[in-house]
Design a protein around this motif. Sequence first.
Motif, PDB file in Angstrom:
ATOM      1  N   TYR A   1      -0.838  -2.540  -1.423  1.00  0.00           N
ATOM      2  CA  TYR A   1       0.565  -2.401  -1.020  1.00  0.00           C
ATOM      3  C   TYR A   1       1.397  -1.706  -2.090  1.00  0.00           C
ATOM      4  CZ  TYR A   1      -1.246  -5.573   2.426  1.00  0.00           C
ATOM      5  OH  TYR A   1      -2.031  -6.123   3.398  1.00  0.00           O
TER       6      TYR A   1
ATOM      7  N   ALA B   1      11.543   2.642  -3.026  1.00  0.00           N
ATOM      8  CA  ALA B   1      10.367   1.797  -2.836  1.00  0.00           C
ATOM      9  C   ALA B   1      10.777   0.326  -2.782  1.00  0.00           C
ATOM     10  CB  ALA B   1       9.360   2.020  -3.958  1.00  0.00           C
ATOM     11  N   MET B   2       9.801  -0.528  -2.476  1.00  0.00           N
ATOM     12  CA  MET B   2      10.074  -1.956  -2.426  1.00  0.00           C
ATOM     13  C   MET B   2       9.982  -2.546  -3.830  1.00  0.00           C
ATOM     14  SD  MET B   2       8.010  -4.906  -0.329  1.00  0.00           S
ATOM     15  CE  MET B   2       8.384  -4.261   1.308  1.00  0.00           C
ATOM     16  N   MET B   3       8.864  -2.328  -4.434  1.00  0.00           N
ATOM     17  CA  MET B   3       8.688  -2.674  -5.852  1.00  0.00           C
ATOM     18  C   MET B   3       7.586  -1.733  -6.301  1.00  0.00           C
ATOM     19  SD  MET B   3       6.529  -4.560  -3.979  1.00  0.00           S
ATOM     20  CE  MET B   3       4.881  -5.276  -4.009  1.00  0.00           C
TER      21      MET B   3
ATOM     22  N   THR C   1      11.294   1.963  -7.553  1.00  0.00           N
ATOM     23  CA  THR C   1      12.041   0.934  -6.828  1.00  0.00           C
ATOM     24  C   THR C   1      13.480   1.352  -6.546  1.00  0.00           C
ATOM     25  OG1 THR C   1      10.724  -0.670  -8.059  1.00  0.00           O
ATOM     26  CG2 THR C   1      12.598  -1.530  -6.808  1.00  0.00           C
TER      27      THR C   1
ATOM     28  N   THR D   1      11.163  -3.595 -15.807  1.00  0.00           N
ATOM     29  CA  THR D   1      11.057  -4.384 -17.032  1.00  0.00           C
ATOM     30  C   THR D   1       9.600  -4.491 -17.460  1.00  0.00           C
ATOM     31  OG1 THR D   1      13.066  -5.613 -16.494  1.00  0.00           O
ATOM     32  CG2 THR D   1      11.522  -6.666 -18.019  1.00  0.00           C
ATOM     33  N   GLY D   2       8.749  -4.736 -16.479  1.00  0.00           N
ATOM     34  CA  GLY D   2       7.322  -4.789 -16.789  1.00  0.00           C
ATOM     35  C   GLY D   2       6.787  -3.454 -17.279  1.00  0.00           C
TER      36      GLY D   2
ATOM     37  N   GLY E   1       0.072  -9.347 -18.762  1.00  0.00           N
ATOM     38  CA  GLY E   1       1.508  -9.338 -18.524  1.00  0.00           C
ATOM     39  C   GLY E   1       1.875  -9.708 -17.106  1.00  0.00           C
ATOM     40  N   ALA E   2       0.864 -10.060 -16.303  1.00  0.00           N
ATOM     41  CA  ALA E   2       1.108 -10.465 -14.911  1.00  0.00           C
ATOM     42  C   ALA E   2       1.852  -9.377 -14.153  1.00  0.00           C
ATOM     43  CB  ALA E   2       1.868 -11.788 -14.855  1.00  0.00           C
ATOM     44  N   GLN E   3       1.483  -8.139 -14.428  1.00  0.00           N
ATOM     45  CA  GLN E   3       2.135  -6.997 -13.788  1.00  0.00           C
ATOM     46  C   GLN E   3       1.199  -6.273 -12.816  1.00  0.00           C
ATOM     47  OE1 GLN E   3       5.315  -5.352 -13.853  1.00  0.00           O
ATOM     48  NE2 GLN E   3       5.880  -7.444 -14.363  1.00  0.00           N
ATOM     49  N   HIS E   4       0.098  -6.919 -12.499  1.00  0.00           N
ATOM     50  CA  HIS E   4      -0.805  -6.368 -11.492  1.00  0.00           C
ATOM     51  C   HIS E   4      -0.437  -6.987 -10.140  1.00  0.00           C
ATOM     52  CE1 HIS E   4      -2.059 -10.299 -12.627  1.00  0.00           C
ATOM     53  NE2 HIS E   4      -2.742 -10.399 -11.510  1.00  0.00           N
ATOM     54  N   LEU E   5      -0.897  -6.385  -9.087  1.00  0.00           N
ATOM     55  CA  LEU E   5      -0.758  -6.986  -7.765  1.00  0.00           C
ATOM     56  C   LEU E   5      -2.175  -7.217  -7.249  1.00  0.00           C
ATOM     57  CD1 LEU E   5       1.328  -7.894  -5.726  1.00  0.00           C
ATOM     58  CD2 LEU E   5       1.238  -5.653  -4.675  1.00  0.00           C
ATOM     59  N   SER E   6      -2.474  -8.464  -6.895  1.00  0.00           N
ATOM     60  CA  SER E   6      -3.847  -8.726  -6.440  1.00  0.00           C
ATOM     61  C   SER E   6      -4.135  -7.923  -5.170  1.00  0.00           C
ATOM     62  CB  SER E   6      -4.082 -10.220  -6.239  1.00  0.00           C
ATOM     63  OG  SER E   6      -3.178 -10.745  -5.293  1.00  0.00           O
TER      64      SER E   6
ATOM     65  N   LEU F   1       4.853  -3.798 -11.353  1.00  0.00           N
ATOM     66  CA  LEU F   1       5.710  -4.442 -10.359  1.00  0.00           C
ATOM     67  C   LEU F   1       7.196  -4.216 -10.537  1.00  0.00           C
ATOM     68  CD1 LEU F   1       3.631  -7.703 -10.101  1.00  0.00           C
ATOM     69  CD2 LEU F   1       3.740  -5.839  -8.459  1.00  0.00           C
ATOM     70  N   ASN F   2       7.628  -3.935 -11.742  1.00  0.00           N
ATOM     71  CA  ASN F   2       9.057  -3.646 -11.903  1.00  0.00           C
ATOM     72  C   ASN F   2       9.307  -2.904 -13.214  1.00  0.00           C
ATOM     73  OD1 ASN F   2       8.905  -5.771 -13.794  1.00  0.00           O
ATOM     74  ND2 ASN F   2       9.534  -7.266 -12.256  1.00  0.00           N
TER      75      ASN F   2
END
Lengths: 348, 348, 348, 348
Positions: free
Chosen positions: D241, D208-210, D204, D61-62, D232-237, D58-59
């Motif tokens: 997108y 890109a958007m993210m 990004t 840093t991640g 790490g909560a870096q997935h997108l459900s 997602l970004n």
Amino acid sequence: VNFASDNVYGVHPKIMSAIVEANLPLTETSYCHDEGSKQAEMELSRIFEKDVKAFLVLNGTGANSLALSAIAPPYGAVFCHEESHIATDECAAPELFTGGTKLVHLRGSAAKFSAETFKTSIGMTGGRGEHGPKPSAVSISNVSELGAVYSLPEMAAIAKIAKQHDMRVHLDGARFANALVSLNCSPAEMTWKSGVDVLSFGGTKNGAMMLEAVVFFDPILAKDFLHRRKRGAQHLSKGRYLSAQMIAYLKDGLWLENARTSNARAKSLAGWINQIPDVRISQPVQANEVFAYMPKTLYEDLEREGVHFYEWPVEDAQPGETHVRFVLSFATPEQDVERFGALVKKLI
Amino acid sequence: VNFASDNVYGVHPKIMSAIVEANLPLTETSYCHDEGSKQAEMELSRIFEKDVKAFLVLNGTGANSLALSAIAPPYGAVFCHEESHIATDECAAPELFTGGTKLVHLRGSAAKFSAETFKTSIGMTGGRGEHGPKPSAVSISNVSELGAVYSLPEMAAIAKIAKQHDMRVHLDGARFANALVSLNCSPAEMTWKSGVDVLSFGGTKNGAMMLEAVVFFDPILAKDFLHRRKRGAQHLSKGRYLSAQMIAYLKDGLWLENARTSNARAKSLAGWINQIPDVRISQPVQANEVFAYMPKTLYEDLEREGVHFYEWPVEDAQPGETHVRFVLSFATPEQDVERFGALVKKLI
Amino acid sequence: VNFASDNVYGVHPKIMSAIVEANLPLTETSYCHDEGSKQAEMELSRIFEKDVKAFLVLNGTGANSLALSAIAPPYGAVFCHEESHIATDECAAPELFTGGTKLVHLRGSAAKFSAETFKTSIGMTGGRGEHGPKPSAVSISNVSELGAVYSLPEMAAIAKIAKQHDMRVHLDGARFANALVSLNCSPAEMTWKSGVDVLSFGGTKNGAMMLEAVVFFDPILAKDFLHRRKRGAQHLSKGRYLSAQMIAYLKDGLWLENARTSNARAKSLAGWINQIPDVRISQPVQANEVFAYMPKTLYEDLEREGVHFYEWPVEDAQPGETHVRFVLSFATPEQDVERFGALVKKLI
Amino acid sequence: VNFASDNVYGVHPKIMSAIVEANLPLTETSYCHDEGSKQAEMELSRIFEKDVKAFLVLNGTGANSLALSAIAPPYGAVFCHEESHIATDECAAPELFTGGTKLVHLRGSAAKFSAETFKTSIGMTGGRGEHGPKPSAVSISNVSELGAVYSLPEMAAIAKIAKQHDMRVHLDGARFANALVSLNCSPAEMTWKSGVDVLSFGGTKNGAMMLEAVVFFDPILAKDFLHRRKRGAQHLSKGRYLSAQMIAYLKDGLWLENARTSNARAKSLAGWINQIPDVRISQPVQANEVFAYMPKTLYEDLEREGVHFYEWPVEDAQPGETHVRFVLSFATPEQDVERFGALVKKLI
């Protein structure tokens, strides 16, 4: 009369002498690179009939937490009994030292879980794919947190499931010696021959001042463990006082002798307790602990009379009843057990 | 026909339009310091009838984990249901973001726990003093992980126990809107008026692309949360695409409308299921999910026919039976529910 | 002849006697709740002329890391010298125990940094807002890692900057006694009167077996520290052997006497070194260490002759030259210093 | 006129279109297991001329933090420039995601470090044995944090040192495309052919958007990365997108085209700046950024006139002078650069 904990008792005289003797050389290599540390590792290798990698550390919480960090990644899961020491009594130190590894809690009587329960739980956790932590290791406590002892077949069955799932096996041996003499088997049988990869080998509860060892039966797991120990602040800069303890602890079977004594004291105490109406022993007495349900008033009376032991809350105690733990040490005087018996007779 | 998850469905057209429009300005302040983010916070304050501190984040795992990190120290304990999402389906992200806080698992039917169970568990954990993690927070999931909804009195009772023990209350609202329309109460009633300190306010499952907010009802808890969000990599550098989603999500009650639709779809599906012999709904259908026991063969037949939904393992399934979950989305076509019904009739 | 480290020397006889005596009572309360631990805290309060909260721990790495965890959040920054022990010689234990707090490295000669350097660095880090870690604490080492001593005004100037930025002050006092006798001031002056909030009070290097204390001058910072210590595995279950050391260490000024001896030995050694051509003392000799540039061949010759001391790499050593560290202990025999002098004379 | 950051600009129209189109299918597999994610990985494999393992996140840093967690243990050291993004601008996220790995800071002009500096630092850190963190990985930023570009031989020299020490190589490619078109080489040459093991592939900042990808050139390192990303909560459900963005980003060389545009804008801006007396360009202009010393008053005047860009503090600025950063985007209008030029002429 004190049955509160193994840790209220002191250091065995032979171990204290070893500490004092370790002070004689003017200088000694620091940070556990002393000759004694090497000798301690050799002694452990001899006892376990295998070339082990052994690292002396400062306490059981440190030993367990560091051992787990070596066999489970931070995104992993370690399966253990929901009442195990690592799950309840180490203030989440395993989570700290592993970097957040999940402890998955298993149920079972006497703080022991079965291979079947373990297998089912792997399925539940592993079935979630990356949404669940990755099943990585299992931790068995022998002696269990409720004083019971896993038989060798029970341990081997759990380890077998672990291996089938490419998982590692940790043994919390805070009371390793007590379990060993109870099982009447060899250290090798109770560990690597039963599938154990890494052991927290406890000495403090059984006569040392502060002494645990993380013992690896698979040397590959010991990789970088010096870094792990240092980072976990579980090294002793003046390491000679640790190695001296280990050498004395193992010498002439002192560790086994102490465990035999404390186990015997527990049997003895259990004998007294069995004679008390309204008190029911709740767990198998297989090592150096006795657990029992007891009228709350009796507990209070005993405390008032100077008999110290802890309440050990369980959910199924009856009204007016409490659940208690007695721990017996190698140093618990036989007379104290008898004094307890006499006192109970008087109070009932 | 897809009942696998809310997340297999896409973005609501109104929200997609808002994203597209957010692209119009040549430049916009980055890192969630854009005007839209402020507006989103104001909208949330309006909806919750309180000046909240709201931080947009990227997903539910991030929202929950960061929220918990703000209310529980690393040596603390967060009490939650043993089947809650934070306990089972976030790969120990809460442990990562909190620095190792212990999740203490509570039991209860329909993935809900009672105030009484919570209280008992605090006593067990807290009674260990520094040997156990410090009871610090409780996390309620409403909707629960099994599709059930806590009533307001149930929530308030849990929060009351928490306050009595100086603990904080987190609400996992991944399906907040679904619970809210089910309860037919105000957002304020379901949160701070019921004792909630911090909320994971979910948007992704209910029509957004990726949109959750951590909403603090006690501003003191929001201290340094910008640092926490950044460090957790839960910020969006081009933050305007997050705030635009939130504004569109809340506008004209779109969020409530979507939730009403998905909840209605679940009722509708449950109606069909109730007509199937050998299939038993296992949990209260109070939001947008239906759980049921089902013959394994029927499950396989349905999957073969192109009806997608997940097995959801439970320990008490009967032989030959599986336990399954159906999730209904605002975007699930009503016809798909009917098609399912027709198909089942054919297969049985 | 061994100048390798303070830790190659053993335990002072008076402290060893105290350990042996601590073994006399059959039982003693465990986990550092013994009477001796309370007495140790009282003694420290007396010495520091303030009611301190003092926690005995097992080593310097543990003391520093836990102390920092109490004053800096995981998203925070702790400013320290780039050559400080916490930065270089604790295998990132501070990062472990704090949950990932950033150590921001400062430069300065003799492993000391100035208030000005500190201030500039706060500006650089803090100026990044949430993109940088939050300036939270500063850690001063006195004695510094290169054997130098901060004056009281130097310490106070740093602490003043810290307070202006709402930051906390940690003092790494692994060699606290050596700095204290060098400064010839009171313990209070060197700590809270100079702005120190929390101190790692070292005993191991100065005659104990394993003994450090985390001493809080602001009691609010000590909140939940029992949990932190337990979770960090820095408690001793048989705590009496820690408290006995502390009491003996402080009794009749033993700690000061030991430090005076080791500091004097360093002066003496420095005197010899100053007479050697081609060897240049590189740092102020203000405590119990001497650092010097030395021909690599001379270093090797001395090692061959049985004089043990470490190379201490620096970037500005000349070709053919190495940089070395000599550490003097309370137990280093005066004759060893002389033997070194005689040997050097012979070798040159 | 806005030169503040790449992130103040929006999403390239082609990428936005792709996002909108991704919304068309009623349902799509969630959690980045969609077909698009597989296609994105294949496209990346094609571009890198190697079968890579690529994970969309997602970004930046991640991406950086997770990548480092896969190549350095918690007790390890990652070498990086002291001004690198991971060291200064990610609020210690790398420390969080790695579990406390130490970032060892290297110096060098233009935020680049040399192989020689790197080698020396390995020696200093590694020489401490278990007292220092274990040298495990190196992170190169190309483009560097000061807008400079490492040449291929510079990268290869660093990677060679790393391999000699059994260390892994990470490339922070937040502006990968800008460096690539600047070097005029192939993606393979800039990565695995130069010794890179894992890449943070940025999208990004370049339209890109993210959108970032963690790209592994050695598949063994990708083991369990799904778990890492989830934790790490870096997935997108709603992963479609993300994958749609990547496919559009790579299609027909859009990514290269954007980078060429932004690099050209920087050259153009630098041209203007070179004509301004009292303003000195401070770093090589090799990608899409320009750094310069500037009279503080001029900076303030420009800001007042609506030209936005950031001060970028450095220690060697002269009195009355500030150091500033201009970032040029693919979307920065050429006229804005000219407007800036005209404005400066007017103000001087």
